[in-house]
Each structure stands twice: as C-alpha cells, then as structure tokens.
Motif scaffolding. Structure first.
Motif, PDB file in Angstrom:
ATOM      1  N   ASP A  81       0.831  -1.199   0.000  1.00  0.00           N
ATOM      2  CA  ASP A  81       0.000   0.000   0.000  1.00  0.00           C
ATOM      3  C   ASP A  81       0.865   1.248   0.000  1.00  0.00           C
ATOM      4  OD1 ASP A  81      -2.317  -1.438   0.049  1.00  0.00           O
ATOM      5  OD2 ASP A  81      -2.478  -1.435   2.235  1.00  0.00           O
ATOM      6  N   ARG A  82       0.313   2.303  -0.536  1.00  0.00           N
ATOM      7  CA  ARG A  82       1.022   3.574  -0.562  1.00  0.00           C
ATOM      8  C   ARG A  82       1.176   4.113   0.857  1.00  0.00           C
ATOM      9  NH1 ARG A  82      -1.704   8.374  -3.613  1.00  0.00           N
ATOM     10  NH2 ARG A  82      -0.459   9.921  -2.561  1.00  0.00           N
ATOM     11  N   VAL A  83       2.360   4.566   1.203  1.00  0.00           N
ATOM     12  CA  VAL A  83       2.618   5.072   2.544  1.00  0.00           C
ATOM     13  C   VAL A  83       2.142   6.512   2.618  1.00  0.00           C
ATOM     14  CG1 VAL A  83       4.394   5.590   4.246  1.00  0.00           C
ATOM     15  CG2 VAL A  83       4.598   3.566   2.822  1.00  0.00           C
ATOM     16  N   ARG A  84       1.284   6.787   3.598  1.00  0.00           N
ATOM     17  CA  ARG A  84       0.772   8.147   3.814  1.00  0.00           C
ATOM     18  C   ARG A  84       0.707   8.391   5.305  1.00  0.00           C
ATOM     19  NH1 ARG A  84      -3.819  10.493   0.479  1.00  0.00           N
ATOM     20  NH2 ARG A  84      -3.117  12.206   1.768  1.00  0.00           N
ATOM     21  N   VAL A  85       0.816   9.643   5.638  1.00  0.00           N
ATOM     22  CA  VAL A  85       0.688  10.023   7.034  1.00  0.00           C
ATOM     23  C   VAL A  85      -0.776   9.866   7.443  1.00  0.00           C
ATOM     24  CG1 VAL A  85       0.261  12.483   6.675  1.00  0.00           C
ATOM     25  CG2 VAL A  85       1.462  11.746   8.715  1.00  0.00           C
ATOM     26  N   ARG A  86      -0.994   9.619   8.714  1.00  0.00           N
ATOM     27  CA  ARG A  86      -2.367   9.484   9.217  1.00  0.00           C
ATOM     28  C   ARG A  86      -3.108  10.803   9.045  1.00  0.00           C
ATOM     29  NH1 ARG A  86      -2.201  12.310  13.863  1.00  0.00           N
ATOM     30  NH2 ARG A  86      -0.291  12.311  15.069  1.00  0.00           N
ATOM     31  N   GLU A  87      -4.389  10.781   9.228  1.00  0.00           N
ATOM     32  CA  GLU A  87      -5.207  11.987   9.114  1.00  0.00           C
ATOM     33  C   GLU A  87      -4.811  12.976  10.218  1.00  0.00           C
ATOM     34  OE1 GLU A  87      -7.888  14.227   7.118  1.00  0.00           O
ATOM     35  OE2 GLU A  87      -7.443  12.138   6.622  1.00  0.00           O
ATOM     36  N   LEU A  88      -4.517  14.211   9.829  1.00  0.00           N
ATOM     37  CA  LEU A  88      -4.108  15.233  10.792  1.00  0.00           C
ATOM     38  C   LEU A  88      -5.282  16.154  11.098  1.00  0.00           C
ATOM     39  CD1 LEU A  88      -0.690  16.327   9.239  1.00  0.00           C
ATOM     40  CD2 LEU A  88      -1.067  14.689  11.073  1.00  0.00           C
ATOM     41  N   ASP A  89      -5.407  16.554  12.358  1.00  0.00           N
ATOM     42  CA  ASP A  89      -6.441  17.546  12.674  1.00  0.00           C
ATOM     43  C   ASP A  89      -5.868  18.946  12.453  1.00  0.00           C
ATOM     44  OD1 ASP A  89      -4.914  18.190  14.926  1.00  0.00           O
ATOM     45  OD2 ASP A  89      -6.166  17.023  16.293  1.00  0.00           O
ATOM     46  N   ASP A  90      -6.692  19.961  12.606  1.00  0.00           N
ATOM     47  CA  ASP A  90      -6.279  21.338  12.318  1.00  0.00           C
ATOM     48  C   ASP A  90      -5.124  21.798  13.202  1.00  0.00           C
ATOM     49  OD1 ASP A  90      -8.136  21.526  10.315  1.00  0.00           O
ATOM     50  OD2 ASP A  90      -9.657  22.503  11.572  1.00  0.00           O
ATOM     51  N   ASP A  91      -5.168  21.432  14.490  1.00  0.00           N
ATOM     52  CA  ASP A  91      -4.103  21.851  15.406  1.00  0.00           C
ATOM     53  C   ASP A  91      -2.757  21.247  14.998  1.00  0.00           C
ATOM     54  OD1 ASP A  91      -5.805  23.385  16.926  1.00  0.00           O
ATOM     55  OD2 ASP A  91      -6.266  21.755  18.333  1.00  0.00           O
ATOM     56  N   GLU A  92      -2.773  19.974  14.614  1.00  0.00           N
ATOM     57  CA  GLU A  92      -1.529  19.329  14.185  1.00  0.00           C
ATOM     58  C   GLU A  92      -0.991  19.967  12.901  1.00  0.00           C
ATOM     59  OE1 GLU A  92      -1.968  14.775  15.831  1.00  0.00           O
ATOM     60  OE2 GLU A  92      -3.024  15.319  13.979  1.00  0.00           O
ATOM     61  N   GLY A  93      -1.867  20.289  11.982  1.00  0.00           N
ATOM     62  CA  GLY A  93      -1.451  20.954  10.750  1.00  0.00           C
ATOM     63  C   GLY A  93      -0.836  22.313  11.022  1.00  0.00           C
ATOM     64  N   ARG A  94      -1.469  23.083  11.925  1.00  0.00           N
ATOM     65  CA  ARG A  94      -0.925  24.393  12.283  1.00  0.00           C
ATOM     66  C   ARG A  94       0.430  24.264  12.960  1.00  0.00           C
ATOM     67  NH1 ARG A  94      -6.407  25.778  12.976  1.00  0.00           N
ATOM     68  NH2 ARG A  94      -6.484  25.078  15.124  1.00  0.00           N
TER      69      ARG A  94
END
Length: 150
Positions: free
Chosen positions: A3-16
C-alpha cells in the motif's frame, strides 16, 4: 504491491503546528525537514516526490512517516546524543573500586580472586550497563593500571 505510505489523518491543530515548525526557521534542521516531509505527505504528495523535494531517499521518507504515525510529534525531534562517552562520576568510581577490592567470596561467588572478565560479568549482573562495565575493564587491561584510583 504494498500500500502507498501516507501520514495518518491530521487535525487542524496538528497541521498548524507543522506549519509553525516549518515557517519558524529556528531550531533543528532535522526537525524542520521531518516536519516538511509529514506536511507534504498530508497534502497528498507521493513518497518518491517528497524524497526528491527534500533531497533524501524514499526509504528515509517512509521511515519518517511510519515513525510519525506511531509516535506523533515526538518522532520529529532528534534523540541522538553523539560525542564522547560519559565519564564515571566519583560515587560510581568509589563503588567500582569497593567491589574490585573486595573478595569475590564476600559476594557469594565461588572463586577467590577477580579477573577482568569476572569483574565485568559481576558488574553487569549488579545492574551496571554492559558498556560501563566493559569500559572499566578495558581501561584496566589497556593501561595495566587500576582505573579505580582517584
């Protein structure tokens, strides 16, 4: 194919927080580069392209993403501590000296004198790290001098 390696789903605080690390420009370059890899993965960029942009290998990018998925932001900060090995403190040196000067019989061991190997094994059994015990005994044999003196 894997499977393609991707980061887990990030919330808004983590993105900021990732954007803040990247824009700040101060701190560790390693942390900055790892945060950049994670942010690019979160934006949907494939691993080979991230490797090309960040001037590293695809395997390294995959490792960073897997580590971030497992450990979160702790994985962004380097944990290595290079340089000279730590020296023995005075209390540690006194304890080793006390053990080396004592008779093995006092520690319920079936031999009458210490050899470097036996002393190393005993120190490891007493909870000293293998590296510390080996270093003490290597110092003994290399110099032909007791490292237990002040």
């Amino acid at each position: 194919m894997a499977d393609r390696v991707r980061v887990r789903e990030l919330d808004d605080d983590e993105g900021r927080r990732l954007v803040r690390i990247i824009r700040r420009g101060t701190g560790s370059v390693v942390t900055w580069r790892r945060a950049q890899m994670i942010l690019l993965s979160a934006q949907g960029m494939p691993v080979p392209k991230i490797a090309e942009v960040s001037f590293t290998s695809a395997d390294r990018v995959r490792d960073v993403i897997h580590n971030f998925n497992a450990d979160g932001f702790d994985s962004l900060y380097p944990k290595y501590a290079g340089g000279r090995p730590k020296k023995f403190t005075l209390p540690e040196r006194r304890e080793i000296k006390k053990i080396a000067k004592s008779a093995p019989v006092e520690h319920d061991l079936p031999f009458s004198t210490w050899s470097l190997t036996k002393l190393t094994e005993f120190l490891v059994a007493e909870g000293w790290s293998t590296t510390s015990a080996t270093k003490v005994c290597a110092c003994c044999s290399a110099r032909r001098v007791s490292p237990f003196k002040k």
